[in-house]
Design an enzyme around this catalytic site. Structure first.
Site, PDB file in Angstrom:
ATOM      1  N   ASP A  18       2.718  -2.036 -11.445  1.00 56.65           N
ATOM      2  CA  ASP A  18       3.616  -1.555 -10.398  1.00 56.65           C
ATOM      3  C   ASP A  18       4.955  -1.243 -11.055  1.00 56.65           C
ATOM      4  O   ASP A  18       5.690  -2.144 -11.449  1.00 56.65           O
ATOM      5  CB  ASP A  18       3.783  -2.608  -9.305  1.00 56.65           C
ATOM      6  CG  ASP A  18       4.359  -2.023  -8.021  1.00 56.65           C
ATOM      7  OD1 ASP A  18       4.841  -0.876  -8.064  1.00 56.65           O
ATOM      8  OD2 ASP A  18       4.332  -2.714  -6.988  1.00 56.65           O
ATOM      9  N   HIS A  48      12.578   4.287  -3.942  1.00 57.88           N
ATOM     10  CA  HIS A  48      12.060   4.667  -2.620  1.00 57.88           C
ATOM     11  C   HIS A  48      12.786   5.866  -2.003  1.00 57.88           C
ATOM     12  O   HIS A  48      12.813   6.005  -0.777  1.00 57.88           O
ATOM     13  CB  HIS A  48      12.113   3.478  -1.659  1.00 57.88           C
ATOM     14  CG  HIS A  48      11.024   2.477  -1.877  1.00 57.88           C
ATOM     15  ND1 HIS A  48      10.746   1.465  -0.974  1.00 57.88           N
ATOM     16  CD2 HIS A  48      10.129   2.314  -2.887  1.00 57.88           C
ATOM     17  CE1 HIS A  48       9.745   0.726  -1.433  1.00 57.88           C
ATOM     18  NE2 HIS A  48       9.362   1.229  -2.594  1.00 57.88           N
ATOM     19  N   ASP A 101       7.789   4.701  -9.030  1.00 57.76           N
ATOM     20  CA  ASP A 101       7.120   3.781  -8.106  1.00 57.76           C
ATOM     21  C   ASP A 101       6.180   4.555  -7.183  1.00 57.76           C
ATOM     22  O   ASP A 101       6.600   5.041  -6.148  1.00 57.76           O
ATOM     23  CB  ASP A 101       8.176   3.045  -7.299  1.00 57.76           C
ATOM     24  CG  ASP A 101       7.614   1.936  -6.434  1.00 57.76           C
ATOM     25  OD1 ASP A 101       6.430   1.593  -6.578  1.00 57.76           O
ATOM     26  OD2 ASP A 101       8.370   1.405  -5.596  1.00 57.76           O
ATOM     27  N   HIS A 154      -0.820   1.019  -7.453  1.00 59.01           N
ATOM     28  CA  HIS A 154      -0.861   1.732  -6.166  1.00 59.01           C
ATOM     29  C   HIS A 154      -0.504   3.194  -6.373  1.00 59.01           C
ATOM     30  O   HIS A 154       0.294   3.554  -7.239  1.00 59.01           O
ATOM     31  CB  HIS A 154       0.008   1.050  -5.119  1.00 59.01           C
ATOM     32  CG  HIS A 154       1.489   1.167  -5.269  1.00 59.01           C
ATOM     33  ND1 HIS A 154       2.202   2.235  -4.771  1.00 59.01           N
ATOM     34  CD2 HIS A 154       2.406   0.339  -5.820  1.00 59.01           C
ATOM     35  CE1 HIS A 154       3.488   2.052  -5.005  1.00 59.01           C
ATOM     36  NE2 HIS A 154       3.645   0.916  -5.652  1.00 59.01           N
ATOM     37  N   GLU A 197       0.040   0.750  -0.400  1.00 60.84           N
ATOM     38  CA  GLU A 197       0.732  -0.465  -0.850  1.00 60.84           C
ATOM     39  C   GLU A 197       2.112  -0.550  -0.248  1.00 60.84           C
ATOM     40  O   GLU A 197       2.589  -1.639   0.130  1.00 60.84           O
ATOM     41  CB  GLU A 197       0.818  -0.462  -2.384  1.00 60.84           C
ATOM     42  CG  GLU A 197       1.393  -1.739  -2.995  1.00 60.84           C
ATOM     43  CD  GLU A 197       2.900  -1.730  -3.180  1.00 60.84           C
ATOM     44  OE1 GLU A 197       3.447  -2.767  -3.624  1.00 60.84           O
ATOM     45  OE2 GLU A 197       3.562  -0.701  -2.893  1.00 60.84           O
ATOM     46  N   GLU A 198       2.778   0.602  -0.153  1.00 63.60           N
ATOM     47  CA  GLU A 198       4.158   0.609   0.303  1.00 63.60           C
ATOM     48  C   GLU A 198       4.305   0.172   1.759  1.00 63.60           C
ATOM     49  O   GLU A 198       5.389  -0.212   2.182  1.00 63.60           O
ATOM     50  CB  GLU A 198       4.765   2.007   0.121  1.00 63.60           C
ATOM     51  CG  GLU A 198       4.886   2.464  -1.325  1.00 63.60           C
ATOM     52  CD  GLU A 198       5.950   1.704  -2.105  1.00 63.60           C
ATOM     53  OE1 GLU A 198       6.504   0.731  -1.559  1.00 63.60           O
ATOM     54  OE2 GLU A 198       6.225   2.089  -3.250  1.00 63.60           O
TER      55      GLU A 198
END
Length: 646
Positions: free
Chosen positions: A432, A519, A366, A356, A403-404
């Site tokens: 990922d 994140h 990420d 992603h 994706e998130e």
């Protein structure tokens, strides 16, 4: 004459395995040689190809890709995310791949205003922006992004605060035993132990009017190591963003693709939170929690903030405000990208390597690291194709958007192309978080684990201490009689649409390490360069694995699925299944399940013997191999259902 019964799923599964073996033409007694799934003559050429392609991924190029793709926060549905789309397409076009972009129009409400206050015993508005880190220029821009959690509800509410630990079903049961209710209150919960969407669901079910989520330093902060910029762990101002939707794909188009003009469910019918859900740093959580009182907490509920926790309610009251763009621009464009190398013999059969492309911040780990791995693998395979070494099956290098927010880009693709993927999907290879530390790991469908292990035996570990496989084994202290543990499929990443719904085998791998800035605005190229993968050798190594693995599957004479390991993995889960059934008082025929798994293992063992013997003698005709592969493609399809996992 009795009624003819349709075959059971178990019978269909075993039949496909047996048929695959029968069609290869048995030659009993010969052991497997060379490369599993390859005739002896083809194995030599394949090993040469793999050695060549593994030399091509480059750490310096990987670092350059990472710097470009993580130069700014690029949340799905923003102009910054379009920049990453163009970067990926430009690189793949330079390398000679056939490129494609698919645009979907998805319901993706962004918050236009997010604010939190402590309103008693005194008044304080919390500063939600993360702020810059000295020496990391990207954080000066990224730290100003303030958002509610993805798919948060809107509202402006005030009430007493209640601490609900991790916010899980058992935590609310414990609160009930203490005589504490969250009905009409603002709940505050720690991240961890379950998906944040479950926390939002349970808060709303129990009557909370808002939910605040924070990262406790006991879980990923200073108790785990030095915090960024001195170390890799989460600093006091870092915020973990993330979606709180329990599901996959655009919630307004469940089961069909969100193309332009698609019909949509009414917004008020969607299964998304109705209450505001806002992520906080632990520094802000401390401003709310330090003056809470009320019922004493269970000892295991204490975290690492520098005061004694209390459940509440009160005397602290909080106000939570979230405004969304649902009135005007909630439907936004997202873009998947594809770089394709067409197969020379079976172009309709697809090996897909994907990652992603969106993030909640700069996203160096990420998932820029995954995108970089896909890019370098694509370049390596494209360079082989340019000198005449094209794969027999088609290889697609994909990057997914959104994706998130709930695996949206990959889900929309699977919904749109389900028929083609069901017919020809050989494998989905997922990247990922491909690199954020020194520790290799992998997982996925048991049918592909042996192939992944064999591939990483041929690739040097970035540490210089041997192959990836040997370092992996040593780091896990694995006994000689076993293999390193690998994770079972579940959900939470882009393989879910392919595997859980269509039964396309999948595998993933990567180099893990401390994920303290997950994140947040601090998942930057600078942090990656200091702590995650300083020389970007692990990014390149992940790409080497991807390139070799894609070619191994794309060129196989007989697809090297291992259903012996698949059956044995299922056997290992029988005892826990039996225990869960007993605890729930269910009446299920587990002896039938055990016999079905035994039958699968027996059939799979026979298939492996037949396949290896026939290929070692170069005795399987092309027609026999094709018919066997057609049968093999149906095996895991028989274990899936269209609605996926419950």
């Amino acid at each position: 004459m009795g009624r003819i019964r349709s075959p059971t799923p178990r019978q269909r599964l075993v039949r496909q395995i047996v048929v695959a073996g029968f069609l290869i033409l048995p030659a009993p007694g010969l052991a497997a040689q060379g490369v599993v799934g390859y005739a002896s003559r083809a194995a030599v050429a394949q090993r040469s190809l793999e050695q060549s392609v593994a030399r091509r991924p480059d750490a310096a190029r990987a670092a350059s890709h990472s710097r470009a793709l993580s130069a700014r926060s690029h949340i799905a549905g923003t102009p910054a995310q379009a920049i990453t789309r163009d970067y990926v397409l430009d690189r793949m076009q330079e390398w000679g791949l056939e490129t494609e972009t698919r645009e979907y129009h998805v319901w993706l409400p962004h918050s236009t205003e997010t604010r939190v206050w402590r309103v008693s015993p005194d008044t304080l508005e919390l500063v939600l922006a993360e702020g810059p880190i000295p020496g990391d220029a990207v954080t000066a821009e990224s730290g100003q992004i303030v958002m509610a959690n993805g798919y948060s509800g809107a509202g402006d509410v005030s009430s007493e605060l209640v601490y609900v630990h991790y916010g899980l079903i058992e935590d609310y049961a414990r609160l009930d035993s203490l005589g504490v209710s969250v009905r009409g209150k603002v709940a505050i919960a720690r991240y961890g132990r379950s998906f944040r969407g479950i926390k939002a669901r349970e808060a709303e079910r129990n009557g909370a009017i808002a939910l605040l989520l924070y990262s406790d330093p006991a879980d990923d902060g200073f108790t785990r190591g030095d915090v960024y910029p001195e170390g890799p762990m989460r600093p006091s101002t870092a915020v973990q963003r993330g979606s709180v939707m329990n599901g996959a794909g655009d919630p307004t188009t469940p089961g069909w693709a969100s193309v332009r003009g698609a019909r949509r469910l009414p917004i008020d019918s969607l299964r998304v939170p109705r209450i505001p859900v806002v992520p906080l740093s632990w520094a802000n959580a401390a401003e709310l929690m330090r003056d809470m009182r009320g019922a004493p907490i269970p000892q295991e509920w204490q975290g690492a903030l520098p005061f004694r926790y209390h459940v509440g309610p009160g005397p602290v009251r909080a106000r939570v405000l979230v405004r969304l763009d649902t009135a005007g621009s909630a439907v936004k464009s997202i873009w998947n990208t594809y770089g394709t190398i067409r197969g020379t013999e079976y172009p309709e059969q697809l090996v897909i390597l994907g990652a992603h492309r969106d993030s909640w911040g700069p996203g160096a780990a990420d998932d820029v690291s995954g995108t970089v791995s896909v890019l370098e693998a694509a370049r390596a395979v494209a360079e082989e194709a340019r000198v005449g070494r094209r794969p027999k099956r088609t290889i697609v290098f994909a990057t997914w958007d959104a994706e998130e927010w709930g695996l949206i880009g990959s889900t929309e693709y699977v919904e749109e192309d389900a028929a083609r993927l069901t017919k020809g999907g050989v494998a989905y290879l997922n990247q990922d978080v491909a690199a954020q530390g020194p520790n290799f790991g992998g997982g996925g469908s048991p049918s592909l684990r042996a192939t992944l292990r064999d591939v990483v035996k041929t690739i040097n570990d970035p540490s210089g201490a041997g192959s990836i496989y040997s370092v992996w084994r040593a780091s896990r202290a694995v006994p000689d009689t076993t293999e390193p543990a690998m994770g079972d499929p579940g959900g939470g990443s882009d393989f879910a649409g392919f595997y859980n719904h269509l039964g396309i085998p999948h595998v993933d791998w990567g180099f893990g390490g401390p994920g303290g800035v997950y994140h947040s605005a601090y998942d930057t190229h600078e942090r990656m360069s200091r702590f995650g993968d300083p020389n970007f050798h692990r990014h390149a190594a992940a790409a080497r694995v991807g390139a070799v693995l894609a070619l191994r599957l794309a060129n196989a004479d007989v697809l090297p699925y291992d259903y012996v390991e698949f059956a044995r993995v299922m056997k290992r889960h029988l005892s826990s299944t039996e225990r869960a059934v007993r605890e729930r008082g269910w009446q299920l025929p587990l002896d039938t399940l055990a016999r079905a798994i035994d039958a699968m293992e027996t059939a799979a063992s026979a298939l492996a013997r037949v396949r290896d013997a026939a290929l070692a003698r170069n005795a399987a005709s092309k027609r026999a191999r094709e018919r066997a592969n057609t049968a093999l493609l149906r095996v895991e399809r028989a274990l899936s259902r269209a609605e996926g996992l419950r």
